[in-house]
Design a protein around this motif. Structure first.
Motif, PDB file in Angstrom:
ATOM      1  N   ALA A 148       0.784  -1.155   0.106  1.00  0.00           N
ATOM      2  CA  ALA A 148      -0.150   0.090   0.206  1.00  0.00           C
ATOM      3  C   ALA A 148       0.706   1.305   0.022  1.00  0.00           C
ATOM      4  O   ALA A 148       0.645   2.282  -0.640  1.00  0.00           O
ATOM      5  N   ILE A 149       1.933   1.264   0.853  1.00  0.00           N
ATOM      6  CA  ILE A 149       2.927   2.285   0.932  1.00  0.00           C
ATOM      7  C   ILE A 149       3.669   2.460  -0.577  1.00  0.00           C
ATOM      8  O   ILE A 149       3.550   3.743  -0.805  1.00  0.00           O
ATOM      9  N   SER A 150       3.891   1.652  -1.121  1.00  0.00           N
ATOM     10  CA  SER A 150       4.525   1.567  -2.437  1.00  0.00           C
ATOM     11  C   SER A 150       3.684   2.161  -3.506  1.00  0.00           C
ATOM     12  O   SER A 150       4.000   2.758  -4.369  1.00  0.00           O
ATOM     13  N   ALA A 151       2.552   1.650  -3.488  1.00  0.00           N
ATOM     14  CA  ALA A 151       1.372   2.132  -4.413  1.00  0.00           C
ATOM     15  C   ALA A 151       1.129   3.656  -4.415  1.00  0.00           C
ATOM     16  O   ALA A 151       0.824   4.421  -5.271  1.00  0.00           O
ATOM     17  N   LEU A 152       1.061   3.933  -3.077  1.00  0.00           N
ATOM     18  CA  LEU A 152       0.823   5.594  -2.851  1.00  0.00           C
ATOM     19  C   LEU A 152       1.757   6.670  -3.231  1.00  0.00           C
ATOM     20  O   LEU A 152       1.544   7.502  -3.448  1.00  0.00           O
ATOM     21  N   LEU A 153       2.931   5.863  -3.035  1.00  0.00           N
ATOM     22  CA  LEU A 153       4.022   7.036  -2.801  1.00  0.00           C
ATOM     23  C   LEU A 153       5.312   6.840  -4.027  1.00  0.00           C
ATOM     24  O   LEU A 153       5.825   7.782  -4.291  1.00  0.00           O
ATOM     25  N   LEU A 154       5.142   5.534  -4.498  1.00  0.00           N
ATOM     26  CA  LEU A 154       6.371   5.397  -5.581  1.00  0.00           C
ATOM     27  C   LEU A 154       5.451   5.411  -6.923  1.00  0.00           C
ATOM     28  O   LEU A 154       4.381   5.551  -6.982  1.00  0.00           O
ATOM     29  N   THR A 155       6.354   5.060  -7.828  1.00  0.00           N
ATOM     30  CA  THR A 155       5.775   5.264  -9.406  1.00  0.00           C
ATOM     31  C   THR A 155       5.175   3.967  -9.439  1.00  0.00           C
ATOM     32  O   THR A 155       5.384   3.024  -8.753  1.00  0.00           O
ATOM     33  N   THR A 156       4.549   3.775 -10.706  1.00  0.00           N
ATOM     34  CA  THR A 156       3.687   2.561 -11.019  1.00  0.00           C
ATOM     35  C   THR A 156       4.738   1.665 -11.196  1.00  0.00           C
ATOM     36  O   THR A 156       4.621   0.291 -10.576  1.00  0.00           O
ATOM     37  N   GLY A 157       5.753   1.733 -11.835  1.00  0.00           N
ATOM     38  CA  GLY A 157       6.909   0.543 -12.139  1.00  0.00           C
ATOM     39  C   GLY A 157       7.647   0.069 -10.690  1.00  0.00           C
ATOM     40  O   GLY A 157       7.774  -0.911 -10.773  1.00  0.00           O
ATOM     41  N   GLN A 158       7.866   1.111  -9.854  1.00  0.00           N
ATOM     42  CA  GLN A 158       8.596   0.895  -8.748  1.00  0.00           C
ATOM     43  C   GLN A 158       7.652  -0.088  -7.920  1.00  0.00           C
ATOM     44  O   GLN A 158       8.048  -0.908  -7.057  1.00  0.00           O
ATOM     45  N   ALA A 159       6.416   0.412  -7.652  1.00  0.00           N
ATOM     46  CA  ALA A 159       5.241  -0.342  -7.039  1.00  0.00           C
ATOM     47  C   ALA A 159       5.304  -1.920  -7.502  1.00  0.00           C
ATOM     48  O   ALA A 159       5.270  -2.719  -6.781  1.00  0.00           O
ATOM     49  N   ILE A 160       5.147  -2.038  -8.747  1.00  0.00           N
ATOM     50  CA  ILE A 160       4.913  -3.439  -9.451  1.00  0.00           C
ATOM     51  C   ILE A 160       6.295  -4.159  -9.033  1.00  0.00           C
ATOM     52  O   ILE A 160       6.240  -5.490  -8.692  1.00  0.00           O
ATOM     53  N   GLY A 161       7.578  -3.575  -9.219  1.00  0.00           N
ATOM     54  CA  GLY A 161       8.623  -4.232  -8.650  1.00  0.00           C
ATOM     55  C   GLY A 161       8.821  -4.433  -7.465  1.00  0.00           C
ATOM     56  O   GLY A 161       9.139  -5.764  -6.999  1.00  0.00           O
ATOM     57  N   GLN A 162       8.304  -3.950  -6.593  1.00  0.00           N
ATOM     58  CA  GLN A 162       8.199  -4.301  -5.059  1.00  0.00           C
ATOM     59  C   GLN A 162       7.268  -5.184  -4.749  1.00  0.00           C
ATOM     60  O   GLN A 162       7.400  -6.289  -4.090  1.00  0.00           O
ATOM     61  N   GLY A 163       6.067  -5.351  -5.694  1.00  0.00           N
ATOM     62  CA  GLY A 163       5.173  -6.541  -5.378  1.00  0.00           C
ATOM     63  C   GLY A 163       5.862  -7.659  -5.829  1.00  0.00           C
ATOM     64  O   GLY A 163       5.528  -8.670  -5.117  1.00  0.00           O
ATOM     65  N   LEU A 164       6.461  -7.873  -7.140  1.00  0.00           N
ATOM     66  CA  LEU A 164       7.168  -9.019  -7.347  1.00  0.00           C
ATOM     67  C   LEU A 164       8.158  -9.434  -6.554  1.00  0.00           C
ATOM     68  O   LEU A 164       8.551 -10.654  -6.329  1.00  0.00           O
ATOM     69  N   GLN A 211      -1.247 -15.370  -1.357  1.00  0.00           N
ATOM     70  CA  GLN A 211      -0.391 -14.216  -1.134  1.00  0.00           C
ATOM     71  C   GLN A 211      -0.121 -13.427  -2.403  1.00  0.00           C
ATOM     72  O   GLN A 211      -0.036 -12.029  -2.483  1.00  0.00           O
ATOM     73  N   ALA A 212      -0.073 -14.070  -3.580  1.00  0.00           N
ATOM     74  CA  ALA A 212       0.197 -13.144  -4.648  1.00  0.00           C
ATOM     75  C   ALA A 212      -1.183 -12.652  -5.422  1.00  0.00           C
ATOM     76  O   ALA A 212      -1.085 -11.520  -5.678  1.00  0.00           O
ATOM     77  N   VAL A 213      -2.212 -13.235  -4.942  1.00  0.00           N
ATOM     78  CA  VAL A 213      -3.491 -12.517  -5.089  1.00  0.00           C
ATOM     79  C   VAL A 213      -3.656 -11.223  -4.380  1.00  0.00           C
ATOM     80  O   VAL A 213      -3.922 -10.236  -4.699  1.00  0.00           O
ATOM     81  N   ALA A 214      -3.267 -11.327  -2.863  1.00  0.00           N
ATOM     82  CA  ALA A 214      -3.640 -10.309  -2.214  1.00  0.00           C
ATOM     83  C   ALA A 214      -2.337  -9.197  -2.532  1.00  0.00           C
ATOM     84  O   ALA A 214      -2.733  -7.885  -2.531  1.00  0.00           O
ATOM     85  N   VAL A 215      -1.399  -9.550  -2.898  1.00  0.00           N
ATOM     86  CA  VAL A 215      -0.363  -8.419  -3.145  1.00  0.00           C
ATOM     87  C   VAL A 215      -0.828  -7.563  -4.518  1.00  0.00           C
ATOM     88  O   VAL A 215      -0.802  -6.507  -4.678  1.00  0.00           O
ATOM     89  N   ALA A 216      -1.279  -8.593  -5.435  1.00  0.00           N
ATOM     90  CA  ALA A 216      -1.726  -7.957  -6.921  1.00  0.00           C
ATOM     91  C   ALA A 216      -3.003  -7.080  -6.638  1.00  0.00           C
ATOM     92  O   ALA A 216      -3.000  -6.001  -7.272  1.00  0.00           O
ATOM     93  N   GLY A 217      -3.786  -7.562  -5.832  1.00  0.00           N
ATOM     94  CA  GLY A 217      -5.021  -6.802  -5.524  1.00  0.00           C
ATOM     95  C   GLY A 217      -5.008  -5.546  -4.957  1.00  0.00           C
ATOM     96  O   GLY A 217      -5.523  -4.319  -5.257  1.00  0.00           O
ATOM     97  N   THR A 218      -4.001  -5.581  -3.866  1.00  0.00           N
ATOM     98  CA  THR A 218      -3.707  -4.463  -3.157  1.00  0.00           C
ATOM     99  C   THR A 218      -2.737  -3.157  -3.914  1.00  0.00           C
ATOM    100  O   THR A 218      -3.153  -2.259  -3.944  1.00  0.00           O
ATOM    101  N   LEU A 219      -2.060  -3.855  -4.728  1.00  0.00           N
ATOM    102  CA  LEU A 219      -1.186  -2.774  -5.733  1.00  0.00           C
ATOM    103  C   LEU A 219      -2.403  -2.333  -6.704  1.00  0.00           C
ATOM    104  O   LEU A 219      -2.369  -1.137  -7.002  1.00  0.00           O
TER     105      LEU A 219
END
Length: 283
Positions: A148-164, A211-219
């Motif tokens: 959630a923090i990554s999606a709110l404050l980082l770029t989309t590419g950075q947030a997706i990278g953190q999700g992976l 876990q993968a679905v929860a991370v993807a859904g949150t992002l």
């Protein structure tokens, strides 16, 4: 911004949604820089380290026969050591950006700094969870806080990278415990019987999928909400909003031939605020 010309020859208002998608969000950028200057992430990390150490001390006093593994203490101390490093980096970065207040390079540096903190935090969180139950530890939901923090404050590419990165760490921990790559399995609570769910193929597989679905859904939902431009409100606040409505009402019911022959000023399109012009006979 200069209004674009429509095929009919009339000035078209710029699309607020397209403009918001192209331009960086100044509110999120300034919020990120402000959080870094206030050392919000560092203070929050100190609170988590203090709470973890206090819980370990209390548990040690109550359960003398079930000591925690050294890996857990090392992971908590490593978190404190990394926080000291972040304090130094944050102090230097704050001095470099004190007078910038939202410049492009300042925002980019701030996002890189925040992304580095999230990357290290996820790794240390995985070590702490692996040393205290692994996939059986309910604190695996803490991965979603970082998403959630990554999606709110980082770029989309950075947030997706953190999700992976989060999915790779959590699933790697689960499969590592299942195949015995990490050696001894440590229980979540020493006073509770170990359910041995880490050795269940169905449980580990389900954990990785959830876990993968929860991370993807949150992002996905957080990014969609954070990046969604208030198009309707922005369009209503545009100075030419009323003139656009007037032109639409004026053109309603007119034939395409009449619309092509009109000038924007005929339907209130005069941006200078003057009177509405009327065609002269025979013109």
């Amino acid at each position: 911004m200069i209004a674009q010309a429509s095929p009919a020859g009339f000035a078209r208002e710029p699309d607020m949604g397209d403009r918001a998608a192209r331009e960086p969000d100044p509110f999120r950028s300034s919020a990120l820089v402000s959080l870094l200057r206030l050392h919000w992430f560092i203070h929050l990390r100190w609170v988590m380290v203090g709470a973890a150490l206090a819980a370990l001390v209390v548990e040690r006093l109550l359960t003398l026969d079930h000591p925690r593994p050294a890996l857990l203490y090392l992971a908590v101390l490593a978190t404190a050591a990394c926080n000291l490093v972040w304090m130094v980096v944050s102090w230097r970065l704050s001095h470099q950006t004190r007078d910038a207040s939202g410049d492009h390079w300042t925002t980019r540096a701030a996002r890189r700094f925040a992304s580095a903190q999230v990357t290290v935090d996820l790794f240390l969180l995985t070590l702490i969870i692996a040393a205290s139950g692994g996939v059986e530890n309910p604190f695996v939901v803490f991965y979603l806080f970082h998403m959630a923090i990554s999606a709110l404050l980082l770029t989309t590419g950075q947030a997706i990278g953190q999700g992976l990165w989060a999915v790779a760490l959590s699933c790697g921990m689960g499969w590592g415990q299942y195949f015995g790559w990490f050696g001894t399995h440590y229980e979540f609570l020493a006073t509770l019987p170990c359910p041995h769910a880490y050795a269940d193929l169905a449980f580990v597989s389900a954990m990785c999928v959830v876990q993968a679905v929860a991370v993807a859904g949150t992002l996905y939902f957080t990014i969609r909400i954070a990046r969604r431009p208030p198009a309707q409100e922005s369009f209503r606040g545009h100075p030419n909003h009323g003139q656009s409505d007037s032109r639409r009402l004026c053109h309603r019911g007119r034939s395409p031939q009449d619309r092509r022959g009109d000038h924007p000023a005929l339907c209130g399109g005069d941006r200078s605020g003057g009177a509405v012009a009327h065609p002269r006979p025979g013109a």
